[in-house]
Design a protein around this motif. Structure first.
Motif, mmCIF file in Angstrom:
data_model
loop_
_atom_site.group_PDB
_atom_site.id
_atom_site.type_symbol
_atom_site.label_atom_id
_atom_site.label_comp_id
_atom_site.label_asym_id
_atom_site.label_seq_id
_atom_site.Cartn_x
_atom_site.Cartn_y
_atom_site.Cartn_z
ATOM 1 N N VAL A 105 19.680 -59.475 52.521
ATOM 2 C CA VAL A 105 20.780 -58.861 53.243
ATOM 3 C C VAL A 105 21.895 -59.874 53.495
ATOM 4 O O VAL A 105 23.078 -59.583 53.343
ATOM 5 C CB VAL A 105 20.281 -58.262 54.568
ATOM 6 C CG1 VAL A 105 21.447 -57.739 55.383
ATOM 7 C CG2 VAL A 105 19.302 -57.144 54.293
ATOM 8 N N HIS A 106 21.459 -61.081 53.842
ATOM 9 C CA HIS A 106 22.462 -62.124 54.025
ATOM 10 C C HIS A 106 23.221 -62.394 52.740
ATOM 11 O O HIS A 106 24.432 -62.596 52.738
ATOM 12 C CB HIS A 106 21.802 -63.414 54.528
ATOM 13 C CG HIS A 106 21.729 -63.457 56.009
ATOM 14 N ND1 HIS A 106 22.832 -63.357 56.807
ATOM 15 C CD2 HIS A 106 20.672 -63.563 56.853
ATOM 16 C CE1 HIS A 106 22.483 -63.399 58.065
ATOM 17 N NE2 HIS A 106 21.150 -63.520 58.131
ATOM 18 N N GLU A 107 22.445 -62.353 51.665
ATOM 19 C CA GLU A 107 23.098 -62.572 50.370
ATOM 20 C C GLU A 107 24.126 -61.479 50.079
ATOM 21 O O GLU A 107 25.165 -61.728 49.497
ATOM 22 C CB GLU A 107 22.060 -62.618 49.250
ATOM 23 C CG GLU A 107 21.574 -64.032 48.982
ATOM 24 C CD GLU A 107 20.263 -64.031 48.231
ATOM 25 O OE1 GLU A 107 20.046 -63.116 47.415
ATOM 26 O OE2 GLU A 107 19.465 -64.953 48.490
ATOM 27 N N GLU A 108 23.800 -60.288 50.516
ATOM 28 C CA GLU A 108 24.735 -59.188 50.282
ATOM 29 C C GLU A 108 26.071 -59.448 50.970
ATOM 30 O O GLU A 108 27.128 -59.169 50.437
ATOM 31 C CB GLU A 108 24.143 -57.870 50.775
ATOM 32 C CG GLU A 108 23.383 -57.160 49.673
ATOM 33 C CD GLU A 108 22.683 -55.912 50.172
ATOM 34 O OE1 GLU A 108 22.778 -55.609 51.365
ATOM 35 O OE2 GLU A 108 22.046 -55.258 49.344
ATOM 36 N N ILE A 109 25.996 -60.006 52.166
ATOM 37 C CA ILE A 109 27.236 -60.353 52.866
ATOM 38 C C ILE A 109 27.932 -61.489 52.146
ATOM 39 O O ILE A 109 29.144 -61.476 51.917
ATOM 40 C CB ILE A 109 26.937 -60.751 54.328
ATOM 41 C CG1 ILE A 109 26.756 -59.483 55.158
ATOM 42 C CG2 ILE A 109 28.060 -61.623 54.882
ATOM 43 C CD1 ILE A 109 27.632 -59.348 56.345
ATOM 44 N N GLU A 110 27.131 -62.475 51.739
ATOM 45 C CA GLU A 110 27.738 -63.639 51.094
ATOM 46 C C GLU A 110 28.390 -63.276 49.774
ATOM 47 O O GLU A 110 29.429 -63.817 49.422
ATOM 48 C CB GLU A 110 26.686 -64.732 50.896
ATOM 49 C CG GLU A 110 26.652 -65.674 52.083
ATOM 50 C CD GLU A 110 25.376 -66.456 52.167
ATOM 51 O OE1 GLU A 110 24.749 -66.677 51.124
ATOM 52 O OE2 GLU A 110 25.018 -66.838 53.295
ATOM 53 N N SER A 111 27.752 -62.356 49.058
ATOM 54 C CA SER A 111 28.355 -61.980 47.771
ATOM 55 C C SER A 111 29.357 -60.847 47.944
ATOM 56 O O SER A 111 29.767 -60.223 46.975
ATOM 57 C CB SER A 111 27.266 -61.591 46.781
ATOM 58 O OG SER A 111 26.548 -60.498 47.316
ATOM 59 N N GLU A 112 29.731 -60.556 49.186
ATOM 60 C CA GLU A 112 30.736 -59.560 49.520
ATOM 61 C C GLU A 112 30.373 -58.152 49.092
ATOM 62 O O GLU A 112 31.241 -57.318 48.872
ATOM 63 C CB GLU A 112 32.109 -59.948 48.944
ATOM 64 C CG GLU A 112 32.687 -61.148 49.652
ATOM 65 C CD GLU A 112 34.020 -61.588 49.087
ATOM 66 O OE1 GLU A 112 34.650 -60.775 48.394
ATOM 67 O OE2 GLU A 112 34.412 -62.726 49.340
ATOM 68 N N LYS A 113 29.045 -57.899 48.923
ATOM 69 C CA LYS A 113 28.652 -56.525 48.620
ATOM 70 C C LYS A 113 28.651 -55.708 49.900
ATOM 71 O O LYS A 113 28.897 -54.514 49.881
ATOM 72 C CB LYS A 113 27.259 -56.516 47.978
ATOM 73 C CG LYS A 113 27.325 -56.739 46.472
ATOM 74 C CD LYS A 113 25.961 -56.512 45.830
ATOM 75 C CE LYS A 113 25.854 -57.223 44.504
ATOM 76 N NZ LYS A 113 24.730 -58.187 44.468
ATOM 77 N N ALA A 114 28.353 -56.374 51.019
ATOM 78 C CA ALA A 114 28.338 -55.668 52.301
ATOM 79 C C ALA A 114 29.348 -56.313 53.244
ATOM 80 O O ALA A 114 29.527 -57.526 53.240
ATOM 81 C CB ALA A 114 26.945 -55.732 52.909
ATOM 82 N N ASP A 115 30.029 -55.474 54.034
ATOM 83 C CA ASP A 115 30.967 -56.007 55.016
ATOM 84 C C ASP A 115 30.322 -56.090 56.392
ATOM 85 O O ASP A 115 30.708 -56.911 57.217
ATOM 86 C CB ASP A 115 32.197 -55.103 55.114
ATOM 87 C CG ASP A 115 32.899 -54.965 53.783
ATOM 88 O OD1 ASP A 115 33.188 -56.018 53.178
ATOM 89 O OD2 ASP A 115 33.128 -53.828 53.346
ATOM 90 N N LEU A 116 29.353 -55.215 56.642
ATOM 91 C CA LEU A 116 28.738 -55.153 57.974
ATOM 92 C C LEU A 116 27.226 -54.987 57.821
ATOM 93 O O LEU A 116 26.764 -54.358 56.869
ATOM 94 C CB LEU A 116 29.260 -53.930 58.729
ATOM 95 C CG LEU A 116 30.635 -53.959 59.385
ATOM 96 C CD1 LEU A 116 30.923 -52.585 59.957
ATOM 97 C CD2 LEU A 116 30.704 -55.000 60.478
ATOM 98 N N ILE A 117 26.496 -55.565 58.763
ATOM 99 C CA ILE A 117 25.055 -55.288 58.823
ATOM 100 C C ILE A 117 24.778 -54.627 60.165
ATOM 101 O O ILE A 117 25.263 -55.096 61.205
ATOM 102 C CB ILE A 117 24.226 -56.577 58.741
ATOM 103 C CG1 ILE A 117 24.575 -57.348 57.470
ATOM 104 C CG2 ILE A 117 22.734 -56.262 58.777
ATOM 105 C CD1 ILE A 117 23.869 -58.680 57.383
#
Lengths: 305, 371
Positions: free
Chosen positions: B86-98
């Protein structure tokens, strides 16, 4: 008017400095009414600065100047009405046609083209076939003619021409000087500057200028007559070596295909010197000095006139 | 007067012969007005949301469904634990919010009456992060009151204060209604500011000013000859912009058009004075261009078009008040959206008139015919 008979242009100890670099220093000269006066000097001598002061575009640091008896500082408004100025750089609207430029400047001076057509007729007729062409698309010679027309359109009493023949071909230059002679006959005082020494002879009187100071003011003939000693033209197959050798002997400089040399005691002595140096093919003749020779001479002696 | 007429005639001839300048003056602003309001939209949609649900209860699922149906969010992943992915998703800009639901979310919510959830936002795009967590908060708060109603229906509901807001003058919060007038002001400012600042410099650079200066033309004639054509161009550009606003965005000014034009007339004089001032200080068109660009950038960012002046720190407010653009954007919105009257805008009008006098006076003083 009290100034009726006085000179058309008077400069009195004019000095102008740009950022501590002197452009002209302590220049004094006068131009008579109806005279064709030449300012002769190389680029950077201060010719344009003098023009800009006289046309009220620039204020001198010190000294006074009058045009037609009017002070360039106090009476600048009246001066602008009675002088014509052609800057060294083509300064008309490139995107307006010949006709439009002429009408425009006539209006700015509060006159019309037809009112003064007589004065510019000779010149204008040469460019009239192209009158609907934009000024930017004209050849150098035609641009100069148009600029001259625009400078004349209000029938000025004094005409200032800053290097009008620079960048113009030899034929157009000659034509241009013929036009100036005709304008002079109309009684207009003309002050013209040029870096070309050969044009000096076409002026009535000239001022030789170098580094912001006047070297000499007189008629071209008088300046040439004042050349202090004999001048020789000399040539050989080995010009470069010859120039080096002669520089050790007298004052020598290249001039076209010849070398000009002065400051020698006589023709025979000079010939003996070159023989001694081993030249066998020299051609030597005595010549009358031209303005350029006088200019170089004055440069060397520091303008002792 | 005859001289002025000829100066104007010359100026118009030059403008209409300049095949490069003409489209820039008339077509470019219109194209920008068609593109910019559509793009410059602060409503954020498609916020990528990653959900970590440790609880996996009916309540958490209900909340997720509510979030998904709001239309603002796109749920990119749904996990039952908190994997490093999930953190990676933020880092790779796939997710803006968790959004993270803790274990026993439902249980505690019912038992203890409260339970925090965790929101993490990628703040690289500050607006997206801020607005996204805001939306999320609103949805959660809404959800909160729903379950309260359900759970506490038997008990007495404590009467609290509820906030209901309505948006006056722009009831649907139509973004374009708000942006188009502002952008129009900016476009007119840019076109007139640039051409005015470049114009006298052009005469300097080409050398024509030398020839003009030896003529008996008066200072005011020359400057008026420059001002009037650009003033008219500004008027025409503004009118075209209003037409686009009406035809494309359906914006019909509520207030008095005459009042709007009266303000524009004064504003343009101030703006052209600004252009002329730059012009008199610069020696080349490039110099003038960059100086004008510097100021126009400030005008754009500080005038309250994108950032509300009221939100600025006090020193920035001072700068905002020093630019005439701020007043015009304000007045423009007031007249177009609210239908403000003369008495509402008279202070702004007075200030802009002050700008006009100072800038033009300065420009005229600085434009010396000698030296």
């Amino acid at each position: 008017m009290p100034q009726q008979n006085s000179d058309a242009v008077i400069l009195n100890n004019i000095t102008k400095t740009y950022n501590k670099l002197p452009a002209v220093t302590e220049i004094s000269l006068s131009v008579k009414k109806g005279e064709l006066f030449g300012l002769i000097g190389p680029d950077g001598a201060g010719k344009s600065t003098l023009f800009r002061i006289l046309t009220t575009l620039l204020l001198a640091d010190s000294g006074t100047a009058t045009v037609n008896g009017l002070d360039v500082v106090k009476d600048y408004k009246e001066i602008r009405r009675c002088v014509g100025y052609m800057p060294g750089k083509f300064s008309l609207y490139q995107d307006l046609t010949i006709e439009e430029n002429l009408n425009f400047f006539a209006t700015l001076f509060g006159t019309t083209v037809s009112a003064n057509y007589g004065l510019i007729k000779d010149i204008y007729e040469q460019i009239a076939p192209f009158k609907t062409r934009r000024a930017g698309k004209l050849s150098g010679g035609m641009k100069q003619k148009l600029a001259l027309c625009c400078a004349l359109i209000h029938r000025p009493e004094v005409l200032f021409l800053d290097e009008p023949t620079t960048g113009v071909d030899a034929v157009s230059r000659k034509e241009f000087w013929n036009m100036l002679q005709r304008l002079k006959e109309q009684g207009i005082t003309i002050v013209v500057s040029t870096p070309y020494m050969d044009e000096a002879d076409l002026c009535e009187r000239i001022a030789l200028i170098q580094s912001g100071s006047i070297l000499s003011i007189d008629t071209p003939a008088a300046i040439k007559a004042a050349y202090p000693d004999k001048l020789y033209a000399i040539k050989s197959a080995k010009m470069h070596q010859l120039l080096k050798d002669l520089r050790a002997y007298g004052s020598c400089y290249a001039f076209g295909e010849y070398l000009h040399i002065s400051g020698v005691s006589g023709e025979t002595e000079l010939l003996a010197y070159v023989k001694e140096k081993g030249y066998t093919d020299v051609v030597l003749k005595e010549i009358t000095p031209g303005i350029e020779d006088c200019f170089i001479r004055l440069l060397q002696t520091g303008g002792a006139s | 007067m005859r001289t002025l007429k000829f100066l104007l005639e010359k100026e118009f001839k030059q403008i209409f012969r300049d095949k490069g300048l003409l489209p820039v003056i008339f077509i470019m602003p219109l194209i920008q007005l068609l593109i910019m309001p559509l793009a410059a939209n602060f409503d954020i949609k498609n916020i990528n949301l990653a959900i970590v649900d440790h609880d996996y209860s009916p309540y958490s699922k209900q909340l997720v469904a509510k979030i998904a149906s709001s239309g603002y969010f796109r749920i990119v992943s749904y996990n039952y634990s908190f994997p490093s992915a999930v953190h990676e998703e933020i880092e790779s800009e796939k997710a803006d919010l968790i959004l993270e639901f803790p274990d026993k979310f439902e249980e505690r919510l019912i038992k203890e009456g409260m339970q925090p959830v965790y929101i993490a936002a990628d703040a690289i795009n500050g607006t997206k992060a801020g607005l996204g967590s805001n939306y999320l908060n609103t949805i959660i708060a809404d959800f909160n009151s729903e379950i309260r109603l359900k759970l506490l229906s038997q008990q007495k509901l404590n009467t609290g204060i509820e906030l209901r807001s309505s948006n006056w003058f722009n009831p649907h919060m139509n973004y374009q209604l708000y942006m188009v007038p502002g952008i129009l002001v900016l476009l007119v400012t840019m076109v007139c500011g640039f051409i005015a600042s470049l114009n006298i410099v052009k005469e300097k650079e080409v050398g024509t000013i030398e020839q003009i200066n030896v003529t008996p033309v008066k200072k005011w004639e020359f400057i008026l000859g420059k001002l009037i054509p650009f003033w008219m161009i500004g008027m025409i550009d503004f009118t075209l912009g209003l037409l686009i606003g009406r035809l494309v965005y359906g914006i019909i000014p509520v207030g008095n058009l005459f009042l709007l034009y009266a303000f524009l007339a004064v504003y343009l004089v101030a703006l052209l004075g600004f252009g002329l001032l730059i012009s008199t200080y610069s020696d080349t068109q490039l110099q003038a261009m960059f100086v004008a660009f510097f100021f126009i950038m400030i005008f754009m960012l500080m005038s309250g078009l994108f950032i509300s002046v009221d939100n600025m720190p006090s020193w920035a407010k001072v700068i905002a008040r020093m630019t005439p653009v701020t007043y015009f954007i304000d007045v423009m919105r007031m007249i177009v959206l609210k239908g403000s009257r003369f008495s509402d805008i008279s202070l702004s009008l007075l200030k802009v008139a002050g700008f006009a006098v100072v800038l033009n006076g300065w420009a005229i003083l600085n434009y010396r015919k000698t030296a």
